[in-house]
Design a protein around this motif. Structure first.
Motif, PDB file in Angstrom:
ATOM      1  N   ARG A 166      34.960  82.055  24.470  1.00 12.68           N
ATOM      2  CA  ARG A 166      35.729  81.431  23.613  1.00 12.68           C
ATOM      3  C   ARG A 166      36.036  81.619  22.298  1.00 12.68           C
ATOM      4  N   SER A 167      37.296  81.670  21.816  1.00 12.00           N
ATOM      5  CA  SER A 167      37.622  82.142  20.444  1.00 12.00           C
ATOM      6  C   SER A 167      38.254  81.014  19.572  1.00 12.00           C
ATOM      7  N   ASP A 168      37.887  80.452  18.622  1.00  9.22           N
ATOM      8  CA  ASP A 168      38.938  79.492  18.126  1.00  9.22           C
ATOM      9  C   ASP A 168      38.750  79.524  16.534  1.00  9.22           C
ATOM     10  N   ALA A 169      39.427  78.598  15.914  1.00  8.88           N
ATOM     11  CA  ALA A 169      39.543  78.622  14.421  1.00  8.88           C
ATOM     12  C   ALA A 169      38.433  78.394  13.780  1.00  8.88           C
ATOM     13  N   ASN A 170      37.481  77.645  14.499  1.00 13.75           N
ATOM     14  CA  ASN A 170      36.280  77.016  13.807  1.00 13.75           C
ATOM     15  C   ASN A 170      34.891  78.008  14.010  1.00 13.75           C
ATOM     16  N   HIS A 171      35.316  78.997  14.730  1.00 13.44           N
ATOM     17  CA  HIS A 171      34.150  80.299  14.726  1.00 13.44           C
ATOM     18  C   HIS A 171      34.747  81.642  14.223  1.00 13.44           C
ATOM     19  N   ALA A 172      33.914  82.262  13.442  1.00 16.50           N
ATOM     20  CA  ALA A 172      34.117  83.701  12.814  1.00 16.50           C
ATOM     21  C   ALA A 172      34.291  84.430  14.303  1.00 16.50           C
ATOM     22  N   HIS A 173      33.361  84.393  15.168  1.00 13.67           N
ATOM     23  CA  HIS A 173      33.470  85.443  16.024  1.00 13.67           C
ATOM     24  C   HIS A 173      33.522  84.640  17.801  1.00 13.67           C
ATOM     25  N   PRO A 174      33.928  85.239  18.642  1.00 14.42           N
ATOM     26  CA  PRO A 174      33.981  84.942  19.928  1.00 14.42           C
ATOM     27  C   PRO A 174      32.543  84.378  20.303  1.00 14.42           C
ATOM     28  N   THR A 175      32.589  83.155  21.040  1.00 14.21           N
ATOM     29  CA  THR A 175      31.439  82.638  21.530  1.00 14.21           C
ATOM     30  C   THR A 175      31.345  82.734  23.155  1.00 14.21           C
ATOM     31  N   SER A 176      30.305  83.338  23.384  1.00  8.88           N
ATOM     32  CA  SER A 176      29.803  83.570  25.045  1.00  8.88           C
ATOM     33  C   SER A 176      29.682  82.115  25.603  1.00  8.88           C
ATOM     34  N   ILE A 177      30.528  81.823  26.727  1.00  6.72           N
ATOM     35  CA  ILE A 177      30.261  80.564  27.484  1.00  6.72           C
ATOM     36  C   ILE A 177      29.698  80.546  29.006  1.00  6.72           C
ATOM     37  N   PHE A 178      29.919  81.829  29.424  1.00  9.88           N
ATOM     38  CA  PHE A 178      29.272  82.237  30.686  1.00  9.88           C
ATOM     39  C   PHE A 178      29.306  83.627  30.833  1.00  9.88           C
ATOM     40  N   ALA A 179      28.151  83.890  31.567  1.00 12.17           N
ATOM     41  CA  ALA A 179      27.683  85.441  31.745  1.00 12.17           C
ATOM     42  C   ALA A 179      26.829  85.586  33.162  1.00 12.17           C
ATOM     43  N   ALA A 180      27.232  86.566  33.736  1.00 12.01           N
ATOM     44  CA  ALA A 180      26.717  86.631  35.171  1.00 12.01           C
ATOM     45  C   ALA A 180      26.670  88.476  35.398  1.00 12.01           C
ATOM     46  N   ASN A 181      25.968  88.697  36.433  1.00 10.53           N
ATOM     47  CA  ASN A 181      25.676  89.978  36.887  1.00 10.53           C
ATOM     48  C   ASN A 181      25.481  90.984  36.109  1.00 10.53           C
ATOM     49  N   GLY A 182      24.666  90.407  34.945  1.00  5.78           N
ATOM     50  CA  GLY A 182      24.212  91.424  33.876  1.00  5.78           C
ATOM     51  C   GLY A 182      23.340  92.610  34.213  1.00  5.78           C
ATOM     52  N   PHE A 183      22.684  92.594  35.624  1.00  8.12           N
ATOM     53  CA  PHE A 183      21.964  93.470  36.182  1.00  8.12           C
ATOM     54  C   PHE A 183      22.807  94.888  36.286  1.00  8.12           C
ATOM     55  N   LEU A 184      24.156  94.950  36.421  1.00  8.47           N
ATOM     56  CA  LEU A 184      25.063  95.928  36.742  1.00  8.47           C
ATOM     57  C   LEU A 184      24.811  97.094  35.524  1.00  8.47           C
ATOM     58  N   HIS A 185      24.399  96.632  34.240  1.00 13.63           N
ATOM     59  CA  HIS A 185      24.353  97.852  33.485  1.00 13.63           C
ATOM     60  C   HIS A 185      23.279  98.515  33.412  1.00 13.63           C
ATOM     61  N   THR A 186      22.187  98.118  34.502  1.00 13.27           N
ATOM     62  CA  THR A 186      21.055  98.838  34.507  1.00 13.27           C
ATOM     63  C   THR A 186      21.187  99.787  35.531  1.00 13.27           C
TER      64      THR A 186
END
Length: 489
Positions: A443-463
């Motif tokens: 999510r990226s909005d006017a109240n946050h300087a940088h995008p905020t992660s709100i969901f992540a999955a399948n992180g094992f793929l980068h290994t």
């Protein structure tokens, strides 16, 4: 929320109730496509009618919230499944049954289409249009019969539907037509199900051949415009206006303008602020039919008087336009630029004349086949749009304020993340990515300087090391130079 893995059920087309307390969606749970509603506070899932949902285009949303307690949607006849589901299930069964016959080679496995046999559509099982009350758990039949498309007026008072009145019949001495389809007509009812009979100054009848994708409600919901044929498809379509305040229907000739869209494209038509219409059409010269490459411009169609071309000064007119808030201007992409046309003045303006990059597409609101983006709805008007610039195989998003013509960049949370939704009221953007690093939503909005992660999955793929893609050149047996490609484990 849905835990479809437990029974292999699919869930899609989620839609919020007006108060944000419920989520309505479609699901195949139980062996048919049905409507389910999730109460967000309790996470309770409730199936509505046991009957299957009727829908034609998989991209269109057949569910319509009237308020936070009532849902409007069409259903198929008792005991039946939607046609698209039947095709998905029956096709592999038919193919599997035919394979042994092919192996034996003793009988044909072709399908035969009968020609010249009229289809009696009225004798087929009929569906219904339901208005479901969540508080009572019961549905009311608003309209009986099979419908092709459903359009609810913006003021939530009227419903327009199209019905197929004849089916295409193959002819023995003619090739099959592209995009087989019969004739359709339009019907209007109130939300309570009362039919609306239209009358014209000269007893004009509702045409029995309506272009189904051309129905457009006026912003106030008191009128609906559509294209149809009065005397067969060998003539150009006519523009019709139905006024629900007086229950009158009026037809308007488009002169020599051909508003029939190119194959695989949709009718393009929008209401203006003063009650006129703008539509995309080709100017026909005599009886010569418009081809795929024929130039198609955007035309202003006033209630009275001659049509006026709005895009004559644009080298390549946009194929689609988006209404700016207030409907006094419309924007679209053509030749890497964003153009704005103003029907009242006839002015065409390049909004990206000072922008150094080439515009690839409008990312929001969009209308694509990916199923991942926020689908553009008919009748929408916007004061901001998001467009993308191509950088190698990446898309870089930019925000365009249509009021000030100011362009600003939108920070991406990951190189391959794409913008899939945007909310102008809060300047909130949703990004999505799925690649070798996994799946992520930000999510990226006017109240946050940088995008905020709100969901992540399948992180094992980068290994996991990806299989390397390589190639080599070699000579064929006859001396021709060839290149072979292979992927390492």
């Amino acid at each position: 929320l849905t835990n479809g893995m437990q029974d292999g059920s699919g869930w899609w087309s989620p839609q919020w109730s007006p108060d944000g307390s419920k989520l309505a969606m479609l699901s195949t749970r139980g062996g048919n496509v049905r409507v389910w509603v999730c109460e967000l506070k309790t996470r309770h899932l409730q199936q509505l009618s046991p009957r299957g949902v009727a829908f034609g285009d998989i991209h269109e949303r057949p569910l319509m919230w009237i308020d936070s307690q009532h849902l409007l949607y069409p259903v198929v006849p008792e005991g039946e499944q939607p046609q698209s589901m039947r095709v998905e299930l029956q096709t592999p069964e038919i193919a599997s049954a035919a394979w042994p016959k092919v192996t034996k080679g003793q009988e044909p496995t072709v399908s035969v289409l009968e020609s010249g046999v009229p289809a009696r559509l009225g004798d087929r099982p009929q569906g219904d249009l339901l208005l479901w009350d969540l508080s009572s758990g019961a549905g009311k039949v608003v309209l009986h019969g099979n419908i092709r498309s459903l359009h609810l007026s913006p003021n939530r008072k009227f419903i327009a539907v199209t019905r197929q009145v004849s089916a295409y019949a193959p002819q023995a001495d003619q090739p099959l037509a592209f995009g087989l389809g019969g004739l359709s007509t339009i019907e209007l009812v109130t939300l309570q199900g009362a039919p609306i009979a239209l009358r014209g100054a000269e007893k004009q009848e509702v045409p029995q051949d309506v272009m189904e994708d051309s129905l457009r409600w006026s912003p106030d919901g008191n009128e609906i415009a559509f294209l149809g044929y009065a005397a067969g498809r060998d003539q150009l379509p006519i523009l019709y206006h139905a006024d629900l305040r007086t229950n009158t229907l009026a037809g308007q000739s488009l002169r020599n303008l051909d508003a029939i869209p190119v194959v695989r494209e949709l009718t393009q038509m929008e209401w203006t602020a003063d009650g006129a219409l703008v539509l995309r059409a080709a100017k026909r010269a005599g009886d010569i039919k418009s081809g795929v490459k024929t130039r198609r411009d955007w035309w202003l169609i006033p209630r009275e008087g001659e049509p006026k071309c709005l895009t004559a000064s644009i080298p390549t007119p946009p194929r689609e336009i988006w209404a700016q808030t207030g409907r006094q201007a419309f924007v679209g992409v053509a030749d890497g630029k964003i153009w704005r046309v103003e029907p009242a003045s006839g002015k065409a303006e390049n909004l990206t004349a000072q922008f150094e990059h080439k515009v690839a597409s409008i990312s929001w609101p969009s209308k694509t086949n990916t199923g991942l983006d926020q689908y553009r709805l008919l009748g929408g008007a916007y004061d901001r749009i998001v467009f993308s610039v191509a950088d190698s195989d990446l898309l870089i998003p930019y925000l365009l304020d249509l009021r000030s013509a100011k362009i600003s960049s939108l920070e991406k949370p990951a190189p391959k993340a794409d913008l899939v939704a945007y909310e102008p009221a809060t300047s909130t953007a949703i990004f999505y990515a799925t690649d070798r690093d996994g799946l992520g939503v930000w999510r990226s909005d006017a109240n946050h300087a940088h995008p905020t992660s709100i969901f992540a999955a399948n992180g094992f793929l980068h290994t996991i090391v990806a299989g390397e893609f390589k190639s080599f050149e070699y000579n064929s047996l006859n001396g021709e130079k060839l290149r072979a490609y292979y992927i390492l484990p």
